[in-house]
Design an enzyme around this catalytic site. Structure first.
Site, mmCIF file in Angstrom:
data_model
loop_
_atom_site.group_PDB
_atom_site.id
_atom_site.type_symbol
_atom_site.label_atom_id
_atom_site.label_comp_id
_atom_site.label_asym_id
_atom_site.label_seq_id
_atom_site.Cartn_x
_atom_site.Cartn_y
_atom_site.Cartn_z
ATOM 1 N N HIS A 158 12.036 -1.796 4.487
ATOM 2 C CA HIS A 158 11.818 -1.663 3.201
ATOM 3 C C HIS A 158 10.370 -0.426 3.149
ATOM 4 O O HIS A 158 11.046 0.463 1.388
ATOM 5 C CB HIS A 158 10.862 -3.332 2.534
ATOM 6 N N ASP A 193 7.018 6.211 -1.849
ATOM 7 C CA ASP A 193 7.233 4.934 -1.549
ATOM 8 C C ASP A 193 8.617 4.860 -1.321
ATOM 9 O O ASP A 193 8.719 5.925 -1.068
ATOM 10 C CB ASP A 193 7.225 4.509 -3.218
HETATM 11 C C1 GDG Z 1 8.546 -3.114 -0.125
HETATM 12 C C2 GDG Z 1 8.116 -1.502 -1.100
HETATM 13 C C3 GDG Z 1 10.257 -1.377 -2.467
HETATM 14 C C4 GDG Z 1 4.926 -6.032 -10.482
HETATM 15 N N1 GDG Z 1 3.865 -6.200 -11.185
HETATM 16 C C5 GDG Z 1 4.244 -7.314 -11.734
HETATM 17 C C6 GDG Z 1 5.080 -7.516 -11.043
HETATM 18 N N2 GDG Z 1 5.569 -6.688 -9.759
HETATM 19 C C7 GDG Z 1 7.079 -7.084 -9.527
HETATM 20 C C8 GDG Z 1 8.072 -5.922 -9.993
HETATM 21 C C9 GDG Z 1 8.612 -5.117 -8.962
HETATM 22 C C10 GDG Z 1 7.570 -5.864 -7.383
HETATM 23 O O1 GDG Z 1 7.155 -6.110 -8.158
HETATM 24 C C11 GDG Z 1 7.417 -4.328 -7.343
HETATM 25 O O2 GDG Z 1 8.483 -3.184 -6.695
HETATM 26 P P1 GDG Z 1 8.389 -2.249 -5.565
HETATM 27 O O3 GDG Z 1 9.720 -1.896 -5.305
HETATM 28 O O4 GDG Z 1 6.915 -2.094 -5.115
HETATM 29 O O5 GDG Z 1 7.834 -3.752 -4.241
HETATM 30 P P2 GDG Z 1 7.308 -3.973 -3.063
HETATM 31 O O6 GDG Z 1 7.871 -5.680 -2.355
HETATM 32 O O7 GDG Z 1 5.891 -3.956 -4.011
HETATM 33 O O8 GDG Z 1 7.491 -3.276 -2.027
HETATM 34 C C12 GDG Z 1 8.603 -0.293 -1.722
HETATM 35 C C13 GDG Z 1 10.281 -2.754 -1.675
HETATM 36 O O9 GDG Z 1 9.558 -3.366 -0.936
HETATM 37 C C14 GDG Z 1 11.590 -3.371 -1.380
HETATM 38 O O10 GDG Z 1 12.258 -3.045 -0.769
HETATM 39 O O11 GDG Z 1 10.819 -0.528 -3.234
HETATM 40 O O12 GDG Z 1 9.420 0.402 -1.616
HETATM 41 O O13 GDG Z 1 6.621 -1.139 -0.289
HETATM 42 O O14 GDG Z 1 9.879 -6.302 -8.829
HETATM 43 O O15 GDG Z 1 8.813 -6.239 -10.787
HETATM 44 N N3 GDG Z 1 5.699 -8.865 -11.201
HETATM 45 C C15 GDG Z 1 4.907 -9.883 -11.834
HETATM 46 N N4 GDG Z 1 3.924 -9.220 -12.584
HETATM 47 C C16 GDG Z 1 3.127 -8.746 -12.228
HETATM 48 O O16 GDG Z 1 2.074 -8.110 -12.964
HETATM 49 N N5 GDG Z 1 5.842 -10.957 -12.585
#
Ligand code: GDG
Length: 498
Positions: free
Chosen positions: A171, A384
């Site tokens: 990821h 990212d």
């Molecule tokens: C890995 C990789 C890759 C964020 N703040 C809040 C909240 N979120 C949710 C968002 C989104 C998720 O968290 C963050 O998205 P990421 O893409 O950064 O995902 P991660 O799992 O952290 O990271 C990344 C991902 O895996 C998928 O393959 O994209 O590059 O590092 O869904 O909506 N949700 C809530 N409150 C918040 O304050 N409820």
């Protein structure tokens, strides 16, 4: 009800449930609601699948057994726990995964702590996962291992004689050779990854980096093919290597953004900001997110362009993470000092405040309302894997006239580059310039750009991602497993509650 034939086994560091103690002291499991779970659910249910992972809390497996079977019965697939003790969590999770792989794979080798004991624990814990997986995985079964915590589970399964089909998806980004070669265990790690039948990455760049590292470290490996999926031939085995950009449940986000409670909350935000454009940043507290540089870019914009003062406000949400680690505490302090400095220089009593800063986790409703209310999203990670916030923001932009400013080092830039304003997050002048361009962009251009991005996400949503990965996994003599397109059936499943 499970159909006969091959079973589907998902392995991830954490189970997709949050465990908490009930009033009687016994563990209870609350389902997670991420896109990955939603997309995998139909396949897991259809194939009588199992999800294997750490419950995220210390304790022996038997303590979680009852919560797992109740949660599994409700979810429609089985759950199995890999219990970890505190020393294992320290060495495997906090240590190797988060102090070595996370910074290294995000191109920040100077932040790595290459403690040899971490590698030892990482290998042992990956073996532990493999031991839990092995009894579930027979010859034709399909095991899909997720992410950087578990890169060696495949080789540990092979060592234990497992004949199942094994696939892995990373990821986070995969670094180029210059960076990867710094890893003291580079050869073992690559050899482990090459024990899977399919290794998937987020972007073509990650896949290219991986192949370049294989060629640098294992000169006897041959690389064949062209296009999105290549084959690495090594020690008589053929390993498929491809790029599969992850996505979101586009329709679910779009529908939810259009719901009355979200629309009302978004209106409420606008009432607080009359005549002003709202710029949104939402990030977990992490050094890869580039939050401090982004604040400096905003400051530079206000210094150099007095005309935008009073017309733009930045709403920066930082989601708490790893506060026990001194480096993260220092980062939080730096962010808060910058916010104080900028607001101190530009805010006026009773008037405009340049930065609204929130250090907390938002509810799903708030998150969607923030997406819906923001005129500009500022997504500027230093690096990212994908960045789902960028895609979720576009899906929620139902008026189709919002602007995404996106780091060229986010995986999402590969699909959204034609509609987003791409920036180098290290170039504060460039980011400030993009903000000014966004502020002045005519409606027609905003709509054209946003439509292009929404189309790209709609055409490649998270169900297509699952289909694409499974298709690549089964395209070579992989028998009866599983019918791609099944994931799209999720549209008929009850919606994941927001
Ligand atoms: C890995 C990789 C890759 C964020 N703040 C809040 C909240 N979120 C949710 C968002 C989104 C998720 O968290 C963050 O998205 P990421 O893409 O950064 O995902 P991660 O799992 O952290 O990271 C990344 C991902 O895996 C998928 O393959 O994209 O590059 O590092 O869904 O909506 N949700 C809530 N409150 C918040 O304050 N409820």
């Amino acid at each position: 009800m499970a159909r006969g034939g091959a079973r589907f086994i998902v392995v991830s560091n954490r189970l997709p449930f949050a465990f908490r103690r009930g009033v009687d002291g016994a563990w209870q499991a609350d389902p997670g609601s991420g896109g990955l779970v939603t997309a995998l659910l139909p396949v897991l249910r259809d194939r009588g699948g199992t999800w294997i992972g750490w419950p995220g809390a210390p304790g022996p497996a038997r303590e979680f057994a009852s919560a797992l079977s109740t949660a599994g019965a409700k979810a429609g697939y089985a759950l199995a726990a890999v219990p970890l003790d505190e020393a294992e969590v320290r060495g495997f999770y906090l240590g190797f995964s988060n102090e070595i792989v996370w910074p290294l794979f995000h191109d920040l080798p100077s932040l790595c702590n290459f403690d040899p004991s971490y590698w030892k624990t990482y290998t042992e814990v990956n073996r532990k996962y493999a031991k839990v997986v092995a009894p579930h995985a027979e010859r034709n079964d399909f095991v899909w291992v997720h992410d950087y915590h578990l890169m060696s589970v495949g080789s540990e399964l092979r060592r234990a004689g497992c004949k199942a089909r094994l696939a892995f998806f990373l990821h986070i980004p995969f670094p180029g050779p210059d960076i990867f070669m710094k890893l003291p265990w580079r050869k073992s790690l690559l050899e482990s990854l090459l024990q899977y039948d399919l290794v998937g990455f987020q972007t073509v760049r990650d896949r290219r980096n991986f192949v370049a590292c294989v060629q640098a470290v294992l000169p006897d490996a041959g690389v064949e093919g062209r296009g999105s999926t290549l084959t690495v031939a090594v020690e008589g085995r053929r390993v498929r290597v491809g790029s599969f950009p992850i996505s979101i449940d586009y329709n679910a986000f779009m529908r939810a953004a259009d719901s009355p409670p979200v629309a009302e909350k978004a209106r409420e935000l606008h009432r607080l900001l009359p005549q002003r454009k709202l710029v949104l940043g939402i990030d977990r507290l992490d050094y890869t997110k580039g939050i401090a540089l982004r604040l400096r870019a905003f400051e530079l914009l206000l210094e150099r362009h007095p005309d935008v003062r009073g017309k733009l406000s930045l709403l920066q949400v930082v989601v708490p993470s790893r506060e026990e680690v001194p480096q993260y505490r220092a980062m939080k302090l730096e962010i808060e000092q910058l916010v104080g400095r900028i607001n101190g220089a530009f805010a006026r009593p009773g008037g405009w405040v340049p930065i609204w800063y929130e250090y907390r986790s938002l509810s799903r409703l708030e998150l969607l309302a923030y997406y819906r209310a923001a005129d500009i999203a500022l997504v500027t990670p230093l690096k990212d894997g994908m960045n789902l916030v960028a895609k979720e923001y576009c899906a929620c932009s139902i008026e189709e006239d919002c602007i995404l400013i996106l780091s060229e080092f986010a995986g999402a830039a590969e699909q959204l580059g034609r509609g987003a304003l791409l920036v180098n997050p290290y170039d504060v002048e460039g980011v400030a310039g993009a903000l000014r361009t966004a502020h002045a962009m005519p409606q027609e251009e905003r709509v054209a750009r946003m439509r292009a991005m929404r189309r790209a996400i709609r055409r490649n949503d998270v169900f297509d991602w699952v289909d694409g990965f499974l298709r690549a996994a089964i395209s070579r003599d992989l028998g009866d497993f599983p019918a791609p397109q099944t994931a799209r059936g999720a549209a008929e499943l009850p919606e994941v509650p927001f």
